[in-house]
Design an enzyme around this catalytic site. Structure first.
Site, mmCIF file in Angstrom:
data_model
loop_
_atom_site.group_PDB
_atom_site.id
_atom_site.type_symbol
_atom_site.label_atom_id
_atom_site.label_comp_id
_atom_site.label_asym_id
_atom_site.label_seq_id
_atom_site.Cartn_x
_atom_site.Cartn_y
_atom_site.Cartn_z
ATOM 1 N N HIS A 136 0.820 -1.215 0.000
ATOM 2 C CA HIS A 136 0.000 0.000 0.000
ATOM 3 C C HIS A 136 0.855 1.266 0.000
ATOM 4 O O HIS A 136 1.973 1.300 0.508
ATOM 5 C CB HIS A 136 -0.919 0.013 1.230
ATOM 6 N N HIS A 145 11.918 0.393 -13.285
ATOM 7 C CA HIS A 145 11.817 -1.035 -13.608
ATOM 8 C C HIS A 145 11.865 -1.827 -12.309
ATOM 9 O O HIS A 145 12.864 -1.802 -11.596
ATOM 10 C CB HIS A 145 12.945 -1.465 -14.539
#
Length: 208
Positions: A136, A145
């Site tokens: 979260h 990436h």
């Protein structure tokens, strides 16, 4: 109603995975590749119909995705497409789990087995690779990436153009600045405030 053609720039290994996601999404009437290697005629059964520069001939008739693994190259191509008014899409595998209030920017791919938990924000042109897990309130800035098997805990920020290597882990409430490389299997337990390469458990900077 299905969209028009999707053109994927880059018929590499990364491009194969991207194409598979696009096929499974079933949003386009047809999918093809653009690649600068003239010896590649097909990729995963899809045609290579031109070079990357040909994108601008198709910009009014197609949507685009840049399937280039290198963060800086992907950024350069995507920004040129956007500047020229092309439509760049995001791709999300049907077997990814996306939480409530998650934002995903244009040109980002979310691969199979990924979990992105609530209130996470992912920028443009990111790769969220196979079976990675973002908890979260994460923020992934543009052209990041996240490699296969990466795990980030809650409230992690990863700066523009950084790369987290396969199987690396980031504990909660950590900020990693822009243009960093975190090596495979590394564990980040404190903020990274200067660009560089970081490896090991706990992650430490190594001279390039």
């Amino acid at each position: 109603m299905m969209n028009k053609i999707l053109l994927i720039i880059g018929a590499s290994g990364h491009g194969k995975v991207v194409a598979d996601i696009a096929i499974k999404m079933n949003n386009w009437q047809s999918i093809a590749f653009l690649d600068d290697n003239e010896s590649i005629r097909t990729c995963v059964g899809l045609g290579v119909i031109g070079k990357s520069d040909d994108a601008f001939r198709f910009k009014d008739d197609a949507e685009f995705f840049v399937a280039i693994g290198n963060n800086s190259t992907r950024k350069k191509i995507q920004e040129k497409l956007e500047t020229d008014g092309a439509s760049v899409v995001s791709l999300v595998h049907p077997r990814a789990v996306i939480g409530t209030d998650v934002e995903i920017g244009a040109g980002t791919v979310v691969m199979a087995g990924v979990v992105i938990n609530s209130s996470t924000k992912i920028g443009k042109g990111c790769i969220i690779n196979t079976c990675s897990s973002l908890d979260h309130d994460n923020v992934m800035e543009d052209y990041v990436h996240i490699s296969p098997g990466v795990t980030t805990a809650g409230s992690v920020i990863v700066g523009h153009g950084s790369w987290l290597g396969i199987g690396s882990t980031v504990i909660n409430n950590i900020t990693i600045c822009s243009a960093c490389i975190v090596g495979a299997g590394a564990v980040v337990v404190k903020d990274i405030t200067e660009s560089g390469t970081f490896v090991g458990v706990p992650a430490r900077r190594v001279d390039s």
